[in-house]
Design a protein around this motif. Structure first.
Motif, short mmCIF file in Angstrom:
data_model
loop_
_atom_site.label_atom_id
_atom_site.label_comp_id
_atom_site.label_asym_id
_atom_site.label_seq_id
_atom_site.Cartn_x
_atom_site.Cartn_y
_atom_site.Cartn_z
N GLY A 1 6.02 8.09 -1.88
CA GLY A 1 4.64 7.91 -2.57
C GLY A 1 4.30 9.41 -3.43
O GLY A 1 3.11 9.67 -3.90
N LYS A 2 5.02 10.69 -3.35
CA LYS A 2 4.63 11.60 -3.95
C LYS A 2 4.55 11.81 -5.34
O LYS A 2 3.42 12.37 -5.73
N ASP B 1 4.93 7.40 5.28
CA ASP B 1 4.28 6.12 5.55
C ASP B 1 2.71 5.86 5.03
O ASP B 1 1.90 5.46 5.58
N GLY B 2 2.71 6.43 3.86
CA GLY B 2 1.37 6.40 3.12
C GLY B 2 0.25 7.19 3.40
O GLY B 2 -0.84 7.46 3.05
N HIS B 3 0.63 8.08 4.32
CA HIS B 3 -0.39 9.12 4.86
C HIS B 3 -0.10 10.51 4.57
O HIS B 3 1.19 10.95 3.98
N THR C 1 0.79 -1.27 -0.10
CA THR C 1 0.08 -0.21 -0.26
C THR C 1 0.69 1.34 -0.15
O THR C 1 1.80 1.38 1.12
N ILE C 2 0.90 2.13 -1.09
CA ILE C 2 1.53 3.20 -1.21
C ILE C 2 0.97 4.33 -0.74
O ILE C 2 1.48 5.21 0.11
#
Length: 231
Positions: free
Chosen positions: A53-54, A224-226, A29-30
């Motif tokens: 993930g930017k 962390d994906g958030h 999960t990115i």
């Protein structure tokens, strides 16, 4: 992250966005349930560590990629259920891009690269408008040069002139100064924020450069994906 805005006030809205990829037998999960509202005319920097993930988020925001789950409303249009052709039509109506590697067409001159989006829109004054844009970015003497004959800073200025040619409502920039020296990068920054200020174009950029991020009205951090508002 914040109380949702009225859709009419937003250039971009993301609700509960999740994106996962499968690597071998594992699912990674990115992006994990991200939500953000970006109003018209805003300038927003997305910062974070490499691999956070930017760029994935930027591609989904712009409708270049599709998320696993959640909604993306770009210029009032919900991209979630659209085909690639439908998403491309939304982008054509008001979205432009500036990338770290410029993405100019090597077989076209600076002038022809800037004319291209104008010709696609069947603008009869494409050549004149492209010449004006190149003058605005200080390249009036380089119009007939090919990308290989231009410096990195000059190529990025051509890319910005091309992005502005479509009179975008929203401009996405992925590390726009990443391949440039500090002095040239500062010039490119000034051009981006001039568009944001003078034309009211919404600016969303991914950057590792904290100084560039500080020039934006808002800064959000991927971790962390958030996604969270950064001070």
């Amino acid at each position: 992250m914040s109380k949702p805005m009225d859709a009419s006030a937003c250039a971009l809205q993301i609700n509960n966005l999740t994106h996962s990829v499968t690597t071998g037998s594992q699912q990674l999960t990115i992006l994990n349930k991200l939500s953000i509202d970006i109003k018209h005319g805003d300038s927003v920097a997305v910062v974070g560590a490499s691999g956070s993930g930017k760029s994935t988020l930027l591609g989904i925001m712009a409708g270049l990629d599709r998320a696993t789950a959640g909604d993306v409303l770009l210029l009032g249009e919900n991209l979630t259920t659209m085909s690639e052709d439908q998403r491309a039509a939304v982008r054509a109506r008001g979205v432009s891009f500036v990338f770290q590697n410029f993405q100019l067409l090597p077989g076209l001159t600076a002038l022809e690269n800037v004319m291209l989006p104008l010709e696609i829109r069947a603008r009869k004054d494409a050549r004149q408008q492209a010449q004006t844009l190149l003058q605005q970015v200080g390249l009036q003497g380089r119009t007939d040069h090919y990308p290989a004959q231009l410096s990195g800073g000059e190529q990025q200025r051509v890319a910005i002139a091309r992005a502005f040619a479509g009179q975008p409502k929203i401009l996405f920039a992925d590390e726009p100064t990443g391949n440039l020296d500090r002095a040239t990068g500062a010039q490119i920054e000034d051009l981006l924020f001039q568009l944001n200020r003078d034309a009211g174009t919404t600016l969303v950029l991914v950057t590792h450069d904290e100084r560039l991020a500080d020039r934006c009205a808002r800064r959000v951090r991927m971790q962390d994906g958030h996604l969270q508002e950064a001070s």
